[in-house]
Write an enzyme that holds these catalytic residues in place. Structure first.
Site, short mmCIF file in Angstrom:
data_model
loop_
_atom_site.label_atom_id
_atom_site.label_comp_id
_atom_site.label_asym_id
_atom_site.label_seq_id
_atom_site.Cartn_x
_atom_site.Cartn_y
_atom_site.Cartn_z
CG ASP A 73 -91.04 -25.05 4.91
OD1 ASP A 73 -91.65 -24.04 5.31
OD2 ASP A 73 -90.23 -25.66 5.60
CD GLU A 83 -90.61 -18.35 11.34
OE1 GLU A 83 -91.57 -18.78 10.71
OE2 GLU A 83 -89.74 -19.05 11.90
CD GLN A 130 -86.88 -17.60 7.72
OE1 GLN A 130 -87.02 -17.98 8.86
NE2 GLN A 130 -87.52 -18.14 6.70
#
Length: 775
Positions: free
Chosen positions: A356, A498, A612
């Site tokens: 991140d 993921e 994502q």
């Protein structure tokens, strides 16, 4: 639940986040969203009075500890200094009883102050006006300031306030501290000393109080208490109708992890310093301390002075909210510390740093505050020790960065077990710490991004080249030869998506590993030719000449998935063969991960469903390696299969939508990203704010709508403002030169305050800016 229309007392708008109704079943939202901090420490904004379900968190950056051998290192929840036991005529004050009117709890982003006010009428009909104020100082990093004003509006009342330092807290049951020592000096200065159980970090926490009646300070000898893990005092004051009581509290926090004690530390010396600091801030008083704090924040807003003129004022407030939290969670004071995935606003992810930081938060600092960007990258350099250990433990060479990082030398700290499997009822194994390996090249990408944008050769010589070389050595050892295909592959990984575990040849992972090795080869040649002494140093350290032979033999044989006949790049070897289902019920969900109410992870893994951005992230980072028509085809294919169940996802898709000229979708995704924390979903932020998403909001604005990119070492600017935006202005640092950029639908203005000209591409055309240029 939250209101964004409140103005500051001076009339300034788009600075305030306000809760207008108290809800005991939704405490976590405002506790996290309105969290305070200064990078050194973070304070979750629980109410002063206690409620069932609250989370009272105080975290000091870098103070990681393991509860026991079966748990991973995490930021320990330090003693609480915000709790007050308030009694009115002997009965405990709570908002769950009595009548509440004019309730408001507001986070003032401009001055970083939390203010809560209301009028409360008790069961006996006595009416009191309460105003609570709180800040965590940006001017003095060790200081927390609190103030409570109580005015009696009807009749006389006896008000009692018990306050102190309460270490009867934990991390959801894990107690990280030994009992510790408590003391009260001169019936005024409270002190608690504790040490973490495993990492042996000392904490010295102090507190002191001041009372005023109608503005005049009063001496009121307190009742004193020292109990298990607690030191406190209690005051009682009789208020007549119309009288006001002002109760000030200052608290200080010092730890042996502080940079001041990195070389020469003793607990007695820190204890003496901490007590002196407490006496100093007590003498100054709340109001003066707050003014210094507000002045420090004024400098921040001046430095990061980004503005949006929009028909929707929420856009500017959302951006300011993102910048506010990036400041309060970033340890700009100490390169030994990273940024947690929840900042310092909650226990989520245990304070650990992920990719991140490098991909979603670091770009803001690269272009807004390069000094802080360098500090965050030096944290990763200090983590080479743990990265090398992880590579060795897994049978590889070089440096293999941990998926989750804590103290730099800790290595991998990802927990092994997670949420429930709805089919088996067992805990789900968390594989990311074992096989989500793309973070190694993500960090290298960030090093490269920082270097090309800043030209900081000193950083590269001290840290950057070594990180790039040693990670390339890892990737070369990680590659697997497929004899039948005649190529090197990377199997058994988790990519950015993921929801797909144990996949072979995740396109993002393969391309980024190739980028990492290719970059190492480029810098090998550069140093060998231009800096022979530096080359010799790294050759002796890492055996670069032998590494180069391996890189050369493998680079061109790394399998890089190519577009099929429909221009679609397979996310991994089997993704395009998986089942397609209707994702409509899960696209606009109240809570992320709702698909797991119907399927377990293994079932989701066999469907064309992405958590994502994955291929889309590859297009964002290495965009000039792919043709526009390929990017568009993949965007259209994968967007409908992406649930955005990660807060990291929406900003990437928004930026790509801007690139493709879809302004409506780009803004829609930007707004959704902003509403992850600020939106109406009452439990979205219970575990803490979403740090990456907040960095992504800035990326949406500057890299998406303004079109700022670094491509092949060149600065590009290609704006595509939302239709309802009239102006966007922001500062930008490029190659050591500060720029001011202003964009309207009609023109682009670039001001260069440096003495040397700046070259950049504006809408694809190379331009040179000396002073101010209009395009």
């Amino acid at each position: 639940m939250l209101n964004y229309n409140k103005k500051l007392p001076d009339g300034a708008s788009d600075w305030v986040v306000t809760e207008e109704n108290f809800q005991t079943l939704a405490l976590g939202k405002c506790e996290a969203v309105m969290a305070l901090g200064n990078g050194y420490m973070g304070l979750r904004s629980a109410a002063e009075e206690s409620y069932v379900g609250e989370k009272r968190n105080l975290f000091v950056n870098g103070t990681f500890n393991r509860f026991d051998e079966f748990e991973v290192s995490e930021l320990p929840n330090a003693a609480d200094v915000t709790g007050l036991d308030i009694r009115v005529d002997g009965k405990r004050f709570t908002l769950e009883q009595g009548e509440i009117t004019e309730y408001s709890r507001s986070l003032n982003l401009r001055d970083a102050e939390l203010v809560r006010s209301f009028i409360w009428t008790n069961a006996e009909g006595k009416k009191l006006e309460f105003t609570f104020r709180r800040f965590v100082s940006l001017d003095r990093l060790h200081l927390i300031g609190m103030k409570l004003d109580i005015k009696s509006l009807s009749g006389s009342v006896k008000v009692s306030i018990a306050s102190g330092i309460d270490a009867q807290v934990s991390n959801s049951g894990s107690q990280h501290f030994h009992e510790g020592e408590k003391r009260i000096y001169d019936k005024k200065y409270l002190e608690l000393i504790q040490t973490t159980t495993e990492s042996k970090v000392d904490f010295v926490i102090g507190a002191a109080h001041r009372l005023k009646l109608d503005g005049q300070e009063i001496e009121n000898s307190p009742a004193m208490e020292i109990d298990r893990r607690k030191v406190a005092v209690a005051y009682s004051v009789d208020l007549q109708e119309g009288q006001s009581l002002s109760f000030e509290k200052v608290a200080t926090v010092h730890t042996s992890r502080d940079l001041a004690y990195a070389q020469d530390y003793s607990l007695p010396a820190m204890r003496e310093h901490a007590l002196g600091d407490l006496k100093s801030v007590y003498a100054a008083g709340y109001d003066a301390l707050f003014q210094d704090h507000a002045s420090a924040w004024a400098k921040v807003w001046n430095e990061y002075g980004i503005t949006i003129e929009s028909k929707n004022s929420f856009d500017l407030l959302a951006l300011r909210f993102a910048l506010y939290h990036m400041v309060v969670m970033t340890p700009a004071h100490d390169r030994r510390m990273g940024i947690g995935a929840k900042g310092l606003s909650g226990e989520g992810y245990k304070g650990h740093s992920f990719w991140d930081t490098e991909i979603f938060i670091l770009p803001f600092y690269i272009y807004s505050n390069p000094k802080t960007a360098r500090s965050l990258l030096e944290y990763r350099y200090l983590g080479l020790e743990g990265a090398r250990r992880k590579a060795k433990e897994n049978g590889y060479a070089g440096a293999m960065y941990p998926w989750e990082a804590a103290w730099p030398s800790d290595g991998e700290v990802t927990p092994v077990w997670g949420a429930v499997d709805i089919v088996t009822g067992e805990q789900t194994k968390i594989w990311s710490g074992f096989i989500e390996q793309h973070i190694t090249s993500d960090i290298v990408y960030a090093v490269w991004h920082y270097y090309r944008a800043t030209g900081d050769e000193d950083f590269m010589e001290r840290y950057g080249y070594e990180m790039i070389f040693d990670t390339a050595i890892f990737w070369a050892s990680r590659l697997e030869w497929d004899e039948a295909e005649g190529r090197y592959e990377i199997n058994e990984v988790v990519g950015p998506d993921e929801y797909k575990e144990h996949v072979d040849n995740n396109a993002f992972t393969n391309y980024m590993a190739h980028f990492n090795i290719e970059l190492a080869m480029q810098y090998y040649s550069k140093l060998e030719t231009e800096r022979p002494e530096l080359f010799k140093h790294y050759d002796e350290l890492l055996n670069l000449k032998e590494a180069r032979k391996v890189w050369e033999s493998k680079l061109d044989l790394i399998y890089l998935p190519q577009p099929n006949e429909n221009r679609i790049i397979p996310q991994d070897d089997t993704y395009l063969q998986k089942e397609i289902i209707d994702l409509t019920p899960y696209k606009d969900q109240e809570k992320v991960g709702s698909i797991f109410n119907d399927y377990n992870l293994d079932q989701v893994g066999n469907m064309q469903i992405s958590k994502q951005a994955d291929i889309m992230m590859l297009f964002f980072l290495l965009e000039n390696k792919f043709a526009p028509e390929v990017k568009l085809a993949n965007y259209e294919y994968y967007e409908e299969k992406t649930l955005h169940d990660s807060s990291l996802s929406l900003s990437t898709h928004s930026i790509l939508a801007s690139d493709f000229g879809d302004k409506e979708l780009a803004y829609h995704l930007f707004k959704r990203a902003a509403e992850i924390d600020l939106g109406p979903k009452i439990h979205s932020s219970d575990a803490g704010i979403h740090a990456a998403s907040l960095g992504g909001i800035w990326e949406c604005v500057v890299m998406g709508f303004a079109g700022v990119r670094m491509l092949d070492g060149q600065l590009h600017l290609a704006p595509k403002l939302p239709d309802h935006w009239e102006k966007l202005s922001f500062p930008l640092h490029w190659q050591g030169k500060p720029l001011e950029i202003s964009i309207t639908p009609q023109q682009i203005s670039i001001t260069n305050t440096a003495s040397e000209p700046v070259q950049l591409f504006v809408n694809g055309e190379l331009q040179v800016v000396q002073d101010t240029a209009i395009f």
